[in-house]
Motif scaffolding. Structure first.
Motif, PDB file in Angstrom:
ATOM      1  N   ILE A   1       0.861  -1.176   0.000  1.00  0.00           N
ATOM      2  CA  ILE A   1       0.000   0.000   0.000  1.00  0.00           C
ATOM      3  C   ILE A   1       0.897   1.226   0.000  1.00  0.00           C
ATOM      4  CG2 ILE A   1      -1.718   1.329   1.279  1.00  0.00           C
ATOM      5  CD1 ILE A   1      -1.546  -2.316   1.892  1.00  0.00           C
ATOM      6  N   ALA A   2       0.678   2.106  -0.970  1.00  0.00           N
ATOM      7  CA  ALA A   2       1.451   3.332  -1.076  1.00  0.00           C
ATOM      8  C   ALA A   2       0.585   4.499  -0.637  1.00  0.00           C
ATOM      9  CB  ALA A   2       1.914   3.537  -2.510  1.00  0.00           C
ATOM     10  N   LYS A   3       1.131   5.307   0.261  1.00  0.00           N
ATOM     11  CA  LYS A   3       0.466   6.559   0.616  1.00  0.00           C
ATOM     12  C   LYS A   3       1.118   7.635  -0.235  1.00  0.00           C
ATOM     13  CE  LYS A   3      -1.149   9.333   4.419  1.00  0.00           C
ATOM     14  NZ  LYS A   3      -1.260   9.408   5.875  1.00  0.00           N
ATOM     15  N   LEU A   4       0.319   8.292  -1.050  1.00  0.00           N
ATOM     16  CA  LEU A   4       0.829   9.282  -1.979  1.00  0.00           C
ATOM     17  C   LEU A   4       0.996  10.633  -1.302  1.00  0.00           C
ATOM     18  CD1 LEU A   4      -1.404   8.354  -5.041  1.00  0.00           C
ATOM     19  CD2 LEU A   4       0.787   7.375  -4.357  1.00  0.00           C
ATOM     20  N   LYS A   5       1.706  11.530  -1.954  1.00  0.00           N
ATOM     21  CA  LYS A   5       1.882  12.877  -1.414  1.00  0.00           C
ATOM     22  C   LYS A   5       0.561  13.607  -1.297  1.00  0.00           C
ATOM     23  CE  LYS A   5       6.659  13.319  -2.793  1.00  0.00           C
ATOM     24  NZ  LYS A   5       7.641  13.994  -3.648  1.00  0.00           N
ATOM     25  N   SER A   6      -0.436  13.186  -2.061  1.00  0.00           N
ATOM     26  CA  SER A   6      -1.774  13.774  -1.978  1.00  0.00           C
ATOM     27  C   SER A   6      -2.597  13.167  -0.838  1.00  0.00           C
ATOM     28  CB  SER A   6      -2.508  13.563  -3.302  1.00  0.00           C
ATOM     29  OG  SER A   6      -2.726  12.181  -3.518  1.00  0.00           O
ATOM     30  N   SER A   7      -1.985  12.310  -0.016  1.00  0.00           N
ATOM     31  CA  SER A   7      -2.587  11.593   1.119  1.00  0.00           C
ATOM     32  C   SER A   7      -3.544  10.482   0.693  1.00  0.00           C
ATOM     33  CB  SER A   7      -3.315  12.552   2.070  1.00  0.00           C
ATOM     34  OG  SER A   7      -2.376  13.426   2.652  1.00  0.00           O
ATOM     35  N   LYS A   8      -3.661  10.221  -0.581  1.00  0.00           N
ATOM     36  CA  LYS A   8      -4.470   9.109  -1.074  1.00  0.00           C
ATOM     37  C   LYS A   8      -3.662   7.822  -0.915  1.00  0.00           C
ATOM     38  CE  LYS A   8      -6.682   7.461  -5.270  1.00  0.00           C
ATOM     39  NZ  LYS A   8      -6.878   7.680  -6.710  1.00  0.00           N
ATOM     40  N   GLU A   9      -4.357   6.710  -0.631  1.00  0.00           N
ATOM     41  CA  GLU A   9      -3.697   5.406  -0.534  1.00  0.00           C
ATOM     42  C   GLU A   9      -4.124   4.537  -1.711  1.00  0.00           C
ATOM     43  OE1 GLU A   9      -4.406   3.584   3.269  1.00  0.00           O
ATOM     44  OE2 GLU A   9      -2.894   4.838   4.225  1.00  0.00           O
ATOM     45  N   VAL A  10      -3.146   3.875  -2.327  1.00  0.00           N
ATOM     46  CA  VAL A  10      -3.419   2.967  -3.436  1.00  0.00           C
ATOM     47  C   VAL A  10      -2.625   1.685  -3.223  1.00  0.00           C
ATOM     48  CG1 VAL A  10      -3.919   4.780  -5.130  1.00  0.00           C
ATOM     49  CG2 VAL A  10      -1.588   3.960  -4.873  1.00  0.00           C
ATOM     50  N   CYS A  11      -3.140   0.615  -3.770  1.00  0.00           N
ATOM     51  CA  CYS A  11      -2.429  -0.660  -3.727  1.00  0.00           C
ATOM     52  C   CYS A  11      -1.520  -0.733  -4.954  1.00  0.00           C
ATOM     53  CB  CYS A  11      -3.425  -1.814  -3.727  1.00  0.00           C
ATOM     54  SG  CYS A  11      -4.400  -1.900  -2.224  1.00  0.00           S
ATOM     55  N   VAL A  12      -0.285  -1.117  -4.731  1.00  0.00           N
ATOM     56  CA  VAL A  12       0.718  -1.165  -5.782  1.00  0.00           C
ATOM     57  C   VAL A  12       0.997  -2.615  -6.139  1.00  0.00           C
ATOM     58  CG1 VAL A  12       3.062  -0.501  -6.403  1.00  0.00           C
ATOM     59  CG2 VAL A  12       1.750   0.935  -4.855  1.00  0.00           C
ATOM     60  N   ASN A  13       1.134  -2.880  -7.419  1.00  0.00           N
ATOM     61  CA  ASN A  13       1.505  -4.207  -7.880  1.00  0.00           C
ATOM     62  C   ASN A  13       2.919  -4.517  -7.379  1.00  0.00           C
ATOM     63  OD1 ASN A  13       2.276  -6.478  -9.274  1.00  0.00           O
ATOM     64  ND2 ASN A  13       1.447  -5.798 -11.227  1.00  0.00           N
ATOM     65  N   PRO A  14       3.109  -5.567  -6.577  1.00  0.00           N
ATOM     66  CA  PRO A  14       4.436  -5.863  -6.030  1.00  0.00           C
ATOM     67  C   PRO A  14       5.440  -6.336  -7.082  1.00  0.00           C
ATOM     68  CG  PRO A  14       2.808  -7.430  -5.209  1.00  0.00           C
ATOM     69  CD  PRO A  14       2.078  -6.430  -6.029  1.00  0.00           C
ATOM     70  N   GLU A  15       5.011  -6.538  -8.313  1.00  0.00           N
ATOM     71  CA  GLU A  15       5.916  -6.986  -9.378  1.00  0.00           C
ATOM     72  C   GLU A  15       6.571  -5.824 -10.133  1.00  0.00           C
ATOM     73  OE1 GLU A  15       6.662 -10.219  -9.747  1.00  0.00           O
ATOM     74  OE2 GLU A  15       5.319 -10.601  -8.060  1.00  0.00           O
ATOM     75  N   ILE A  16       6.254  -4.570  -9.774  1.00  0.00           N
ATOM     76  CA  ILE A  16       6.869  -3.417 -10.437  1.00  0.00           C
ATOM     77  C   ILE A  16       8.381  -3.490 -10.213  1.00  0.00           C
ATOM     78  CG2 ILE A  16       7.075  -0.897 -10.369  1.00  0.00           C
ATOM     79  CD1 ILE A  16       4.156  -0.734  -9.631  1.00  0.00           C
TER      80      ILE A  16
END
Length: 98
Positions: free
Chosen positions: A62-77
């Protein structure tokens, strides 16, 4: 005997003799946080990363963005794979140093 007390005793008697339920409770801890992932996320917009690994779910990032939004990131990046390798190597080096 008081009617309320009699009702409580009757309810407890029925409950104590009832067969146990075969239903399994739904645990919120067993649900996966990430139902979908973002594939193309630049590192520059990420404030922090969290890693979640539960027995019933795949490895989740889970990435917390600078905009404070949270998104799930593909772990294969690829950059995330390199980040994880570097973090693991750093942990191994610190354990050897102690």
């Amino acid at each position: 005997m008081d009617v309320k007390l009699l009702a409580v005793v009757a309810a407890l008697t029925v409950l104590s003799h009832a067969p146990p339920s075969q239903a399994k409770p739904i645990s919120l801890g067993e649900r996966c946080y990430c139902s979908s992932t973002v594939k193309g996320l630049p590192r520059g917009i990420i404030r922090e990363l969290r890693f979640i690994h539960t027995p019933n779910c795949p490895f989740q990032v889970i990435a917390k963005l600078k905009s404070s939004k949270e998104v799930c990131v593909n772990p294969e990046i690829p950059w995330l794979q390199q980040y994880l390798r570097n973090a693991i190597n750093k942990m191994k080096r610190s354990k050897r140093g102690n």
